[in-house]
Motif scaffolding. Structure first.
Motif, PDB file in Angstrom:
ATOM      1  N   ASP A  31       0.827  -1.208   0.000  1.00 29.16           N
ATOM      2  CA  ASP A  31       0.000   0.000   0.000  1.00 29.16           C
ATOM      3  C   ASP A  31       0.861   1.257   0.000  1.00 29.16           C
ATOM      4  O   ASP A  31       0.572   2.233  -0.706  1.00 29.16           O
ATOM      5  N   GLN A  32       1.951   1.233   0.759  1.00 28.13           N
ATOM      6  CA  GLN A  32       2.876   2.372   0.776  1.00 28.13           C
ATOM      7  C   GLN A  32       3.512   2.574  -0.597  1.00 28.13           C
ATOM      8  O   GLN A  32       3.685   3.712  -1.056  1.00 28.13           O
ATOM      9  N   CYS A  33       3.850   1.481  -1.255  1.00 30.71           N
ATOM     10  CA  CYS A  33       4.436   1.568  -2.594  1.00 30.71           C
ATOM     11  C   CYS A  33       3.431   2.166  -3.580  1.00 30.71           C
ATOM     12  O   CYS A  33       3.780   3.034  -4.384  1.00 30.71           O
ATOM     13  N   LEU A  34       2.177   1.722  -3.514  1.00 30.26           N
ATOM     14  CA  LEU A  34       1.137   2.275  -4.387  1.00 30.26           C
ATOM     15  C   LEU A  34       0.944   3.764  -4.135  1.00 30.26           C
ATOM     16  O   LEU A  34       0.721   4.551  -5.064  1.00 30.26           O
ATOM     17  N   ASN A  35       1.035   4.164  -2.856  1.00 35.98           N
ATOM     18  CA  ASN A  35       0.911   5.586  -2.531  1.00 35.98           C
ATOM     19  C   ASN A  35       2.045   6.397  -3.148  1.00 35.98           C
ATOM     20  O   ASN A  35       1.831   7.520  -3.626  1.00 35.98           O
ATOM     21  N   ARG A  36       3.261   5.842  -3.149  1.00 35.44           N
ATOM     22  CA  ARG A  36       4.396   6.544  -3.761  1.00 35.44           C
ATOM     23  C   ARG A  36       4.186   6.686  -5.275  1.00 35.44           C
ATOM     24  O   ARG A  36       4.500   7.726  -5.860  1.00 35.44           O
ATOM     25  N   LEU A  37       3.643   5.639  -5.903  1.00 35.97           N
ATOM     26  CA  LEU A  37       3.376   5.714  -7.338  1.00 35.97           C
ATOM     27  C   LEU A  37       2.323   6.773  -7.644  1.00 35.97           C
ATOM     28  O   LEU A  37       2.442   7.543  -8.605  1.00 35.97           O
ATOM     29  N   GLN A  38       1.275   6.828  -6.829  1.00 33.08           N
ATOM     30  CA  GLN A  38       0.235   7.843  -7.031  1.00 33.08           C
ATOM     31  C   GLN A  38       0.795   9.246  -6.828  1.00 33.08           C
ATOM     32  O   GLN A  38       0.403  10.189  -7.539  1.00 33.08           O
ATOM     33  N   ALA A  39       1.706   9.402  -5.881  1.00 38.70           N
ATOM     34  CA  ALA A  39       2.318  10.715  -5.656  1.00 38.70           C
ATOM     35  C   ALA A  39       3.099  11.171  -6.892  1.00 38.70           C
ATOM     36  O   ALA A  39       3.072  12.356  -7.256  1.00 38.70           O
ATOM     37  N   VAL A  40       3.791  10.249  -7.543  1.00 32.02           N
ATOM     38  CA  VAL A  40       4.515  10.582  -8.769  1.00 32.02           C
ATOM     39  C   VAL A  40       3.533  11.033  -9.850  1.00 32.02           C
ATOM     40  O   VAL A  40       3.776  12.016 -10.562  1.00 32.02           O
ATOM     41  N   ILE A  41       2.430  10.323  -9.986  1.00 34.44           N
ATOM     42  CA  ILE A  41       1.419  10.673 -10.996  1.00 34.44           C
ATOM     43  C   ILE A  41       0.951  12.106 -10.813  1.00 34.44           C
ATOM     44  O   ILE A  41       0.932  12.909 -11.759  1.00 34.44           O
ATOM     45  N   HIS A  42       0.571  12.453  -9.597  1.00 30.62           N
ATOM     46  CA  HIS A  42       0.047  13.798  -9.335  1.00 30.62           C
ATOM     47  C   HIS A  42       1.134  14.858  -9.498  1.00 30.62           C
ATOM     48  O   HIS A  42       0.875  15.949 -10.019  1.00 30.62           O
ATOM     49  N   ARG A  43       2.353  14.548  -9.064  1.00 29.33           N
ATOM     50  CA  ARG A  43       3.442  15.516  -9.143  1.00 29.33           C
ATOM     51  C   ARG A  43       3.775  15.868 -10.587  1.00 29.33           C
ATOM     52  O   ARG A  43       4.093  17.015 -10.896  1.00 29.33           O
ATOM     53  N   GLU A  44       3.689  14.882 -11.477  1.00 30.37           N
ATOM     54  CA  GLU A  44       4.060  15.117 -12.874  1.00 30.37           C
ATOM     55  C   GLU A  44       2.873  15.490 -13.753  1.00 30.37           C
ATOM     56  O   GLU A  44       2.988  15.521 -14.980  1.00 30.37           O
ATOM     57  N   GLY A  45       1.724  15.780 -13.136  1.00 33.06           N
ATOM     58  CA  GLY A  45       0.587  16.309 -13.884  1.00 33.06           C
ATOM     59  C   GLY A  45      -0.291  15.274 -14.548  1.00 33.06           C
ATOM     60  O   GLY A  45      -1.050  15.594 -15.473  1.00 33.06           O
ATOM     61  N   GLY A  46      -0.221  14.021 -14.095  1.00 32.10           N
ATOM     62  CA  GLY A  46      -1.053  12.972 -14.667  1.00 32.10           C
ATOM     63  C   GLY A  46      -2.374  12.815 -13.941  1.00 32.10           C
ATOM     64  O   GLY A  46      -2.637  13.463 -12.930  1.00 32.10           O
TER      65      GLY A  46
END
Length: 291
Positions: A31-46
Protein backbone atom coordinates in the motif's frame (compact mmCIF):
# COMPACT_ATOMS: atom_id res chain seq x y z
CA UNK A 1 -13.33 9.45 -27.01
CA UNK A 2 -10.18 10.66 -25.26
CA UNK A 3 -6.65 10.55 -26.66
CA UNK A 4 -3.92 10.15 -24.08
CA UNK A 5 -0.81 8.31 -22.99
CA UNK A 6 -1.76 5.33 -20.83
CA UNK A 7 0.81 4.33 -18.23
CA UNK A 8 0.46 1.13 -16.21
CA UNK A 9 3.02 0.47 -13.48
CA UNK A 10 2.99 -2.90 -11.76
CA UNK A 11 4.66 -4.04 -8.55
CA UNK A 12 6.71 -7.23 -8.60
CA UNK A 13 8.21 -9.09 -5.67
CA UNK A 14 5.04 -9.27 -3.56
CA UNK A 15 5.17 -13.08 -3.16
CA UNK A 16 8.54 -13.18 -1.33
CA UNK A 17 7.38 -10.16 0.67
CA UNK A 18 4.31 -12.07 1.91
CA UNK A 19 6.50 -15.06 2.74
CA UNK A 20 8.98 -12.95 4.67
CA UNK A 21 6.71 -10.51 6.52
CA UNK A 22 3.26 -12.11 6.61
CA UNK A 23 -0.01 -10.78 5.20
CA UNK A 24 -0.54 -7.69 7.34
CA UNK A 25 2.96 -6.18 7.01
CA UNK A 26 3.22 -7.11 3.35
CA UNK A 27 -0.11 -5.46 2.55
CA UNK A 28 1.02 -2.33 4.38
CA UNK A 29 4.28 -2.16 2.41
CA UNK A 30 2.50 -2.72 -0.91
CA UNK A 31 0.00 0.00 0.00
CA UNK A 32 2.88 2.37 0.78
CA UNK A 33 4.44 1.57 -2.59
CA UNK A 34 1.14 2.27 -4.39
CA UNK A 35 0.91 5.59 -2.53
CA UNK A 36 4.40 6.54 -3.76
CA UNK A 37 3.38 5.71 -7.34
CA UNK A 38 0.23 7.84 -7.03
CA UNK A 39 2.32 10.72 -5.66
CA UNK A 40 4.51 10.58 -8.77
CA UNK A 41 1.42 10.67 -11.00
CA UNK A 42 0.05 13.80 -9.33
CA UNK A 43 3.44 15.52 -9.14
CA UNK A 44 4.06 15.12 -12.87
CA UNK A 45 0.59 16.31 -13.88
CA UNK A 46 -1.05 12.97 -14.67
CA UNK A 47 -4.50 11.63 -13.86
CA UNK A 48 -4.75 8.62 -11.57
CA UNK A 49 -7.53 6.32 -12.79
CA UNK A 50 -7.48 3.06 -10.85
CA UNK A 51 -5.55 0.28 -9.15
CA UNK A 52 -6.14 -3.43 -9.50
CA UNK A 53 -4.21 -5.28 -6.87
CA UNK A 54 -0.55 -4.39 -7.31
CA UNK A 55 -0.72 -1.89 -10.19
CA UNK A 56 -1.72 1.67 -11.02
CA UNK A 57 -3.29 2.94 -14.25
CA UNK A 58 -2.94 6.62 -15.12
CA UNK A 59 -3.28 9.03 -18.05
CA UNK A 60 -1.15 11.87 -19.38
CA UNK A 61 -1.90 14.44 -22.08
CA UNK A 62 1.83 15.01 -22.66
CA UNK A 63 3.89 11.93 -23.71
CA UNK A 64 7.12 13.48 -22.37
CA UNK A 65 5.54 13.88 -18.92
CA UNK A 66 4.22 10.32 -19.06
CA UNK A 67 7.75 9.09 -19.81
CA UNK A 68 9.18 11.22 -17.00
CA UNK A 69 6.59 9.84 -14.56
CA UNK A 70 7.43 6.27 -15.58
CA UNK A 71 11.14 6.89 -15.00
CA UNK A 72 10.37 8.37 -11.59
CA UNK A 73 8.24 5.36 -10.68
CA UNK A 74 11.05 2.95 -11.46
CA UNK A 75 13.32 4.60 -8.89
CA UNK A 76 10.88 6.04 -6.33
CA UNK A 77 8.39 3.20 -6.05
CA UNK A 78 10.51 0.20 -4.97
CA UNK A 79 11.36 -0.97 -1.48
CA UNK A 80 14.00 -3.47 -0.37
CA UNK A 81 12.14 -6.37 -2.02
CA UNK A 82 9.54 -4.74 -4.27
CA UNK A 83 10.35 -3.43 -7.74
CA UNK A 84 8.40 -1.74 -10.52
CA UNK A 85 7.88 -2.64 -14.17
CA UNK A 86 5.75 -0.55 -16.50
CA UNK A 87 4.14 -0.21 -19.91
CA UNK A 88 3.27 2.97 -21.82
CA UNK A 89 1.10 3.40 -24.91
CA UNK A 90 -0.72 6.24 -26.71
CA UNK A 91 -4.12 6.19 -28.38
CA UNK A 92 -7.86 6.72 -28.20
CA UNK A 93 -9.77 5.34 -25.25
CA UNK A 94 -13.29 5.38 -23.86
CA UNK A 95 -14.31 6.61 -20.40
CA UNK A 96 -17.03 4.63 -18.69
CA UNK A 97 -18.05 4.53 -15.05
CA UNK A 98 -14.90 6.16 -13.75
CA UNK A 99 -12.63 3.82 -15.70
CA UNK A 100 -11.04 3.80 -19.17
CA UNK A 101 -11.09 1.16 -21.90
CA UNK A 102 -9.61 0.62 -25.34
CA UNK A 103 -6.53 -0.50 -27.25
CA UNK A 104 -4.01 1.73 -25.43
CA UNK A 105 -5.14 0.31 -22.08
CA UNK A 106 -4.70 -3.36 -22.86
CA UNK A 107 -1.56 -2.66 -24.90
CA UNK A 108 0.03 -0.78 -22.00
CA UNK A 109 -0.93 -3.70 -19.74
CA UNK A 110 0.66 -6.16 -22.17
CA UNK A 111 3.88 -4.11 -22.30
CA UNK A 112 3.99 -3.89 -18.50
CA UNK A 113 3.62 -7.67 -18.28
CA UNK A 114 6.53 -8.15 -20.70
CA UNK A 115 8.82 -5.67 -18.92
CA UNK A 116 11.46 -6.90 -16.50
CA UNK A 117 11.71 -5.49 -12.95
CA UNK A 118 13.13 -1.98 -13.22
CA UNK A 119 12.16 -1.66 -16.89
CA UNK A 120 9.68 0.42 -18.88
CA UNK A 121 8.50 -0.80 -22.27
CA UNK A 122 6.72 1.65 -24.55
CA UNK A 123 5.13 1.34 -27.96
CA UNK A 124 5.76 3.09 -31.24
CA UNK A 125 2.73 5.37 -30.81
CA UNK A 126 4.37 6.98 -27.78
CA UNK A 127 7.88 6.98 -29.23
CA UNK A 128 6.69 8.94 -32.27
CA UNK A 129 5.35 11.72 -30.00
CA UNK A 130 8.34 12.07 -27.69
CA UNK A 131 10.78 14.94 -27.99
CA UNK A 132 14.18 14.09 -29.55
CA UNK A 133 15.87 14.37 -26.15
CA UNK A 134 13.53 11.81 -24.60
CA UNK A 135 13.81 9.46 -27.58
CA UNK A 136 17.56 9.43 -27.02
CA UNK A 137 17.05 7.76 -23.64
CA UNK A 138 15.41 4.70 -25.21
CA UNK A 139 16.66 1.52 -26.82
CA UNK A 140 14.77 -0.18 -29.66
CA UNK A 141 14.39 -3.87 -28.77
CA UNK A 142 12.63 -4.98 -31.95
CA UNK A 143 9.15 -5.77 -33.14
CA UNK A 144 6.71 -7.58 -30.84
CA UNK A 145 3.31 -8.91 -31.84
CA UNK A 146 0.84 -7.19 -29.51
CA UNK A 147 -2.73 -8.38 -29.10
CA UNK A 148 -5.20 -6.54 -31.33
CA UNK A 149 -2.60 -5.39 -33.86
CA UNK A 150 -2.32 -7.11 -37.23
CA UNK A 151 1.37 -6.37 -37.64
CA UNK A 152 4.19 -6.49 -35.06
CA UNK A 153 4.90 -3.19 -33.30
CA UNK A 154 8.27 -1.64 -32.56
CA UNK A 155 8.88 -1.61 -28.81
CA UNK A 156 11.39 0.54 -26.92
CA UNK A 157 12.99 0.00 -23.53
CA UNK A 158 14.13 2.21 -20.68
CA UNK A 159 16.07 0.41 -17.97
CA UNK A 160 16.67 1.52 -14.40
CA UNK A 161 18.83 -1.55 -13.70
CA UNK A 162 17.94 -3.13 -10.36
CA UNK A 163 15.41 -0.53 -9.26
CA UNK A 164 15.36 -1.84 -5.70
CA UNK A 165 19.01 -0.76 -5.42
CA UNK A 166 18.29 2.79 -6.60
CA UNK A 167 16.10 4.10 -3.79
CA UNK A 168 18.84 6.52 -2.74
CA UNK A 169 18.33 8.65 -5.84
CA UNK A 170 17.59 12.18 -4.68
CA UNK A 171 14.21 12.67 -6.33
CA UNK A 172 12.97 16.14 -5.44
CA UNK A 173 9.33 17.22 -5.94
CA UNK A 174 8.87 19.76 -8.72
CA UNK A 175 7.65 22.36 -6.23
CA UNK A 176 11.02 22.11 -4.43
CA UNK A 177 13.25 21.86 -7.48
CA UNK A 178 14.37 25.48 -7.26
CA UNK A 179 15.69 24.90 -3.74
CA UNK A 180 18.06 22.13 -4.82
CA UNK A 181 21.19 21.92 -6.95
CA UNK A 182 21.68 18.50 -8.54
CA UNK A 183 25.05 17.44 -9.87
CA UNK A 184 27.29 14.47 -10.51
CA UNK A 185 31.04 14.53 -9.91
CA UNK A 186 32.99 12.51 -12.47
CA UNK A 187 36.68 11.59 -12.21
CA UNK A 188 38.92 10.14 -14.91
CA UNK A 189 42.71 10.14 -15.12
CA UNK A 190 43.08 12.44 -12.12
CA UNK A 191 40.79 15.12 -13.62
CA UNK A 192 37.34 16.01 -12.25
CA UNK A 193 34.20 17.16 -14.07
CA UNK A 194 30.99 18.33 -12.40
CA UNK A 195 27.73 18.22 -14.36
CA UNK A 196 24.72 20.15 -13.11
CA UNK A 197 21.00 20.23 -13.88
CA UNK A 198 20.36 20.42 -17.63
CA UNK A 199 23.97 19.65 -18.59
CA UNK A 200 25.41 16.71 -20.58
CA UNK A 201 28.92 15.28 -20.83
CA UNK A 202 29.89 13.18 -23.88
CA UNK A 203 32.53 10.45 -23.55
CA UNK A 204 34.45 8.69 -26.33
CA UNK A 205 37.51 8.51 -28.58
CA UNK A 206 36.35 11.30 -30.91
CA UNK A 207 38.08 14.63 -30.32
CA UNK A 208 34.66 16.32 -30.36
CA UNK A 209 33.70 14.55 -27.11
CA UNK A 210 33.85 16.49 -23.85
CA UNK A 211 35.85 13.69 -22.23
CA UNK A 212 38.22 12.05 -24.72
CA UNK A 213 39.22 8.46 -23.85
CA UNK A 214 41.60 6.79 -26.31
CA UNK A 215 41.55 3.19 -25.03
CA UNK A 216 41.03 0.60 -27.82
CA UNK A 217 37.62 -0.73 -26.66
CA UNK A 218 36.11 2.75 -26.34
CA UNK A 219 33.85 3.83 -29.22
CA UNK A 220 34.12 7.22 -30.92
CA UNK A 221 30.96 8.39 -29.16
CA UNK A 222 30.78 5.85 -26.40
CA UNK A 223 28.39 7.34 -23.85
CA UNK A 224 26.80 10.42 -22.33
CA UNK A 225 26.11 11.44 -18.74
CA UNK A 226 23.22 13.87 -18.25
CA UNK A 227 21.37 15.50 -15.35
CA UNK A 228 17.70 16.15 -16.10
CA UNK A 229 14.92 16.98 -13.65
CA UNK A 230 16.78 15.53 -10.70
CA UNK A 231 17.84 12.26 -12.34
CA UNK A 232 21.44 11.48 -13.27
CA UNK A 233 21.38 9.22 -16.32
CA UNK A 234 24.20 7.32 -18.01
CA UNK A 235 23.50 6.28 -21.62
CA UNK A 236 25.73 3.86 -23.51
CA UNK A 237 25.81 4.44 -27.30
CA UNK A 238 28.57 1.94 -28.11
CA UNK A 239 28.87 -1.50 -29.67
CA UNK A 240 31.24 -2.75 -26.95
CA UNK A 241 29.07 -1.72 -23.99
CA UNK A 242 29.71 -0.23 -20.56
CA UNK A 243 29.82 -1.80 -17.11
CA UNK A 244 28.42 0.15 -14.16
CA UNK A 245 29.59 -0.92 -10.71
CA UNK A 246 27.29 0.40 -7.98
CA UNK A 247 28.37 1.24 -4.46
CA UNK A 248 27.27 -2.19 -3.20
CA UNK A 249 29.62 -3.89 -5.67
CA UNK A 250 26.99 -5.08 -8.13
CA UNK A 251 27.95 -4.75 -11.78
CA UNK A 252 25.42 -3.96 -14.52
CA UNK A 253 26.19 -4.42 -18.20
CA UNK A 254 24.70 -1.82 -20.55
CA UNK A 255 24.79 -1.78 -24.33
CA UNK A 256 22.90 1.06 -25.99
CA UNK A 257 20.73 1.49 -22.93
CA UNK A 258 20.18 4.10 -20.22
CA UNK A 259 20.63 3.63 -16.48
CA UNK A 260 19.88 5.96 -13.58
CA UNK A 261 22.95 6.55 -11.40
CA UNK A 262 22.83 7.01 -7.64
CA UNK A 263 25.30 7.23 -4.79
CA UNK A 264 28.90 6.42 -5.70
CA UNK A 265 30.30 3.96 -8.22
CA UNK A 266 32.41 3.38 -11.29
CA UNK A 267 31.80 2.92 -15.00
CA UNK A 268 34.14 0.74 -17.10
CA UNK A 269 34.05 1.60 -20.80
CA UNK A 270 34.14 -1.23 -23.33
CA UNK A 271 35.28 -3.99 -20.95
CA UNK A 272 34.18 -5.42 -17.58
CA UNK A 273 35.70 -3.82 -14.50
CA UNK A 274 38.87 -5.16 -12.96
CA UNK A 275 40.78 -5.81 -16.17
CA UNK A 276 44.24 -4.38 -16.81
CA UNK A 277 44.12 -1.01 -18.57
CA UNK A 278 40.31 -0.73 -18.52
CA UNK A 279 39.11 2.87 -18.91
CA UNK A 280 37.19 3.56 -15.69
CA UNK A 281 35.12 6.63 -14.91
CA UNK A 282 34.28 7.20 -11.22
CA UNK A 283 31.10 9.03 -10.21
CA UNK A 284 29.49 10.58 -7.13
CA UNK A 285 25.86 11.73 -7.39
CA UNK A 286 25.14 14.77 -5.24
CA UNK A 287 22.06 16.77 -4.28
CA UNK A 288 22.38 19.75 -1.97
CA UNK A 289 20.10 22.54 -0.85
CA UNK A 290 20.80 25.91 -2.38
CA UNK A 291 22.15 28.52 0.00
Amino acid sequence: MTTAAVLIADISGSTPLYERDGNERALHEIDQCLNRLQAVIHREGGEYVSSKGDDVLCLFDDPDLAFLAARRMLVEGPSQILSIHAGLYWGELVRLGGNVYGKPVYTAARLAALAKPGELLLGDTVFARLSPVERGRLTAIGAIHLKGKAAPSEVYSYLAADASQLTEVEAVPARDAGRWAHSVLLRFGGVDWRIGEGETLSVGRALACDLVVTEPFVSRRHATVAVARGLVEFTDHSSTGSYVVAGDGREYELCRRTMVLSGEGAISLGEPSGGHGVATLHFVVEARARG
